[in-house]
Motif scaffolding. Structure first.
Motif, PDB file in Angstrom:
ATOM      1  N   UNK A  44     -25.015  23.241  87.234  1.00  0.00           N
ATOM      2  CA  UNK A  44     -24.678  24.669  87.243  1.00  0.00           C
ATOM      3  C   UNK A  44     -23.395  24.937  86.444  1.00  0.00           C
ATOM      4  N   UNK A  45     -22.350  24.120  86.674  1.00  0.00           N
ATOM      5  CA  UNK A  45     -21.066  24.421  86.015  1.00  0.00           C
ATOM      6  C   UNK A  45     -21.030  23.990  84.555  1.00  0.00           C
ATOM      7  N   UNK A  46     -21.875  23.045  84.165  1.00  0.00           N
ATOM      8  CA  UNK A  46     -21.975  22.739  82.722  1.00  0.00           C
ATOM      9  C   UNK A  46     -22.532  23.961  82.011  1.00  0.00           C
ATOM     10  N   UNK A  73     -12.883  26.294  86.077  1.00  0.00           N
ATOM     11  CA  UNK A  73     -13.485  26.772  84.826  1.00  0.00           C
ATOM     12  C   UNK A  73     -12.654  27.927  84.250  1.00  0.00           C
ATOM     13  N   UNK A  74     -12.230  28.825  85.149  1.00  0.00           N
ATOM     14  CA  UNK A  74     -11.495  30.013  84.699  1.00  0.00           C
ATOM     15  C   UNK A  74     -10.148  29.637  84.063  1.00  0.00           C
ATOM     16  N   UNK A  75      -9.435  28.684  84.694  1.00  0.00           N
ATOM     17  CA  UNK A  75      -8.070  28.413  84.241  1.00  0.00           C
ATOM     18  C   UNK A  75      -7.960  27.316  83.176  1.00  0.00           C
ATOM     19  N   UNK A  76      -9.032  26.532  82.999  1.00  0.00           N
ATOM     20  CA  UNK A  76      -8.925  25.427  82.045  1.00  0.00           C
ATOM     21  C   UNK A  76      -9.407  25.866  80.672  1.00  0.00           C
ATOM     22  N   UNK A  77      -8.590  25.578  79.663  1.00  0.00           N
ATOM     23  CA  UNK A  77      -9.017  25.977  78.315  1.00  0.00           C
ATOM     24  C   UNK A  77      -9.387  24.766  77.463  1.00  0.00           C
ATOM     25  N   UNK A  78      -8.897  23.581  77.863  1.00  0.00           N
ATOM     26  CA  UNK A  78      -9.320  22.374  77.146  1.00  0.00           C
ATOM     27  C   UNK A  78      -9.142  21.182  78.070  1.00  0.00           C
ATOM     28  N   UNK A  79      -9.818  20.107  77.734  1.00  0.00           N
ATOM     29  CA  UNK A  79      -9.654  18.890  78.527  1.00  0.00           C
ATOM     30  C   UNK A  79     -10.851  18.626  79.413  1.00  0.00           C
ATOM     31  N   UNK A  80     -10.587  18.472  80.704  1.00  0.00           N
ATOM     32  CA  UNK A  80     -11.639  17.934  81.550  1.00  0.00           C
ATOM     33  C   UNK A  80     -11.563  18.473  82.972  1.00  0.00           C
ATOM     34  N   UNK A  81     -12.709  18.641  83.592  1.00  0.00           N
ATOM     35  CA  UNK A  81     -12.751  18.992  85.014  1.00  0.00           C
ATOM     36  C   UNK A  81     -13.486  17.850  85.708  1.00  0.00           C
ATOM     37  N   UNK A  82     -12.871  17.297  86.709  1.00  0.00           N
ATOM     38  CA  UNK A  82     -13.502  16.204  87.448  1.00  0.00           C
ATOM     39  C   UNK A  82     -13.612  16.634  88.896  1.00  0.00           C
ATOM     40  N   UNK A  83     -14.769  16.430  89.479  1.00  0.00           N
ATOM     41  CA  UNK A  83     -14.851  16.692  90.917  1.00  0.00           C
ATOM     42  C   UNK A  83     -15.668  15.601  91.578  1.00  0.00           C
ATOM     43  N   UNK A 126     -15.082  18.818  79.320  1.00  0.00           N
ATOM     44  CA  UNK A 126     -15.949  17.825  79.928  1.00  0.00           C
ATOM     45  C   UNK A 126     -15.984  18.058  81.441  1.00  0.00           C
ATOM     46  N   UNK A 127     -17.159  18.076  82.029  1.00  0.00           N
ATOM     47  CA  UNK A 127     -17.254  18.226  83.488  1.00  0.00           C
ATOM     48  C   UNK A 127     -17.865  16.954  84.046  1.00  0.00           C
ATOM     49  N   UNK A 128     -17.165  16.330  84.957  1.00  0.00           N
ATOM     50  CA  UNK A 128     -17.650  15.046  85.446  1.00  0.00           C
ATOM     51  C   UNK A 128     -17.685  15.042  86.966  1.00  0.00           C
ATOM     52  N   UNK A 129     -18.766  14.504  87.505  1.00  0.00           N
ATOM     53  CA  UNK A 129     -18.875  14.358  88.955  1.00  0.00           C
ATOM     54  C   UNK A 129     -18.759  12.876  89.302  1.00  0.00           C
ATOM     55  N   UNK A 130     -17.831  12.537  90.205  1.00  0.00           N
ATOM     56  CA  UNK A 130     -17.663  11.146  90.622  1.00  0.00           C
ATOM     57  C   UNK A 130     -18.139  11.019  92.067  1.00  0.00           C
TER      58      UNK A 130
END
Ligand code: ADP
Length: 524
Positions: free
Chosen positions: A232-234, A279-289, A246-250
């Motif tokens: 969904x978030x990708x 998603x709203x606050x990140x403009x570059x890099x990575x989101x990991x959850x 990049x969105x990564x699930x660990x």
């Protein structure tokens, strides 16, 4: 009243009054030693008359904070200069350990140099007073909140409404270019979405306040549900033109059938709020959850899951990490702009987590991204968890009980993840929080057979720590845990001769156990 001629001259009457008076009476000698007490004093203090007479001094029973006041009162009474001291409140602890508050008044008898004190028990009265005070300040706080809430709500409604009404009326104008029409429509749609969002969030909050949200625990397949969020978030990132992020699930376990009893709807609501912000606050890099399984070593043995959402967004100032969970709090970014949103998402998320028995917090620094965490206590015990899930046989693991691994890892969640991955092997884990601690622990524990070394750590990094470790035991297997950026360097030989091997992050249980096994067997 003329006491000289009244019936109180009769000692029998006086005695009866003393014996049945609800006020406690104490007679003190000139050294403030207790000479006599009445039954009410025995009742208030829970001490018997004999015990009280044995007490050297009444003043010693009184709480130290109130002693000076009491001594002062006794001094004033003795001065007998006609100035009657005020009644005094003082506290003592009764024989059963209960705190008591009494109202004291007294009189001095110059002939005998004795002091008579009368005590009225006002403990209950004081407690009621305290409770009323708490209730009053709560009511005031809730009143302030309601006023702030309404004030904010009206602002939050007006903002999107302005856009809706304003752009709708602009649309009525004739001869608008297609581009303009589309721009106005987008503004109207955005305004409506914001409004709907605000209404939904306000309803959830008031339902929380009214105690109407019930937690329904059913089977919750953790990995499967969180994988759905990844998809969904990708898509959402792509919709916002942020596909470079990049969105990564660990997963905390590689077992895709990992199931717990939990309220799926509420957990997903919390994760959605956190991921929306990321998603709203990140403009570059990575989101990991992801999540890690946390074994509870103490207490009732209830394990928990530690969920997290990390981003490489702007981060949050230390002094603001507490207030962002308050209702309607929105921070301005470095350009002094406030992003869309009502400032309710985190308030809802934290309330929901607390309803499920967990805690929520954030670790962040400006410019360093944010890490939101929340815990979810599990409703089954370890024994229950150990049962096969869905009738499938659980995978079998090597038994490494008695073997010792040193894990050098500064980040708590990473360590919890490793600990969870290793737990079925029963290997003994020693943990170091930085490179220096790793060297110290290693020197103290010759029984360590293998080291799992994080590379980026505060102070002494993994590379230096390994070199020091190797200086005392050159053949100890040291496995580097490395993020992608280091892989090339390792292969280029930059770390050649330093680490025995490396495990690439993110790793699964199978990868970690295989990596350890490869080098642990050699030492058996
Ligand atoms: P909203 O519902 O408007 O998104 P939230 O309660 O979720 O509000 O967040 C409150 C404020 O906390 C945001 O306006 C922002 O200033 C800050 N915040 C929340 N999440 C993040 C994040 N991941 N990175 C930086 N700031 C954040």
């Amino acid at each position: 009243m003329d006491f000289d001629k009244g019936i109180f001259q009769d000692i029998g009457y006086l005695q009866a009054v003393l014996m049945h008076s609800p006020s406690a009476i104490l007679v003190l000698d000139k050294n403030t030693q207790i000479l006599e007490v009445n039954p009410a004093m025995e009742k208030i203090s829970s001490y018997s008359r004999e015990e009280l007479l044995d007490q050297r001094k009444w003043t010693e029973l009184v709480l130290s904070e109130d002693r000076d006041g009491l001594k002062n009162m006794l001094r004033m009474l003795k001065a007998d200069d006609g100035s009657r001291p005020e009644q005094l409140q003082c506290r003592f602890v009764d024989r059963k350990g209960n705190p008591k508050t009494v109202l004291l008044s007294g009189t001095y008898l110059p002939g005998t140099k004795h002091t008579i004190l009368s005590l009225i028990d006002i403990t209950e009265h004081k407690e009621t007073e305290k409770k009323l005070e708490v209730d009053r300040s709560r009511a005031e706080a809730s009143d302030r909140l309601k006023t702030a809430f309404l004030g904010n709500l009206s602002h939050e409604i007006r903002t999107p409404m302005n856009a809706i009404v304003g752009f709708a009326s602009l649309l009525q104008m004739e001869e608008l270019s297609e581009d303009k029409k589309s721009l106005y429509l987008t503004q109207i749609i955005n305004g409506s979405t914001d409004l709907l969002n605000l209404i939904e969030k306000t309803i959830v909050l008031s339902r929380i306040d009214l105690g109407q949200i019930k937690i329904n625990r059913r089977q919750f397949f953790v990995n499967k549900s969180l994988q759905e969020l990844t998809v969904k978030y990708r898509q959402i990132l792509a919709d916002y033109g942020k596909e470079d992020i990049d969105l990564e699930f660990l997963a905390g376990t590689t077992d895709n059938d990992f199931v717990i009893q939990a309220d799926r709807l509420r957990i997903m609501e919390v994760l959605n709020n956190l991921l929306e912000n990321a998603v709203k606050f990140t403009t570059s890099g990575k989101i990991t959850f992801g999540y890690a399984y946390v074994e509870e070593d103490q207490g009732d043995g209830r394990d928990s899951l530690l969920f997290y959402v990390k981003d490489t967004g702007p981060g949050i100032a230390r002094d603001k990490t507490g207030i962002i969970f308050d209702r309607f709090v929105k921070l301005v970014d470095k350009n002094d702009t406030v992003l869309r949103g009502a400032g309710l998402g985190l308030a809802i998320a934290r309330d929901l987590v607390e309803l499920m028995g967990g805690d929520m917090w954030v670790e962040s620094n400006p410019g360093e991204g944010s890490k939101f965490y929340f815990t979810l206590p599990l409703t089954f015990s370890k024994a229950r968890e150990a049962e096969p899930v869905h009738g499938q046989a659980r995978p079998t693991y090597d038994d490494w009980s008695g073997r010792v691994v040193l894990v050098a890892e500064d980040i708590e969640t990473n360590y919890l993840y490793i600990k969870e991955l290793l737990s079925p092997t029963r290997i003994n884990i020693l943990r170091a929080r930085d490179g220096l601690e790793a060297v110290e622990i290693f020197e103290k524990h010759p029984e360590i057979e293998i080291v799992l070394m994080d590379i980026l750590m505060p102070g002494l990094d993994g590379y230096e720590a390994t070199q020091r470790i190797r200086s005392s035991r050159p053949d100890i297997p040291v496995l580097a845990q490395t993020a992608f950026t280091f892989e090339g360097e390792i292969q280029d030989g930059l770390y050649a001769g330093c680490f025995t091997d490396y495990i690439m992050k993110p790793f699964t249980r199978d990868m970690l156990l295989a990596g350890i096994k490869k080098h642990l067997v050699r030492t058996t």
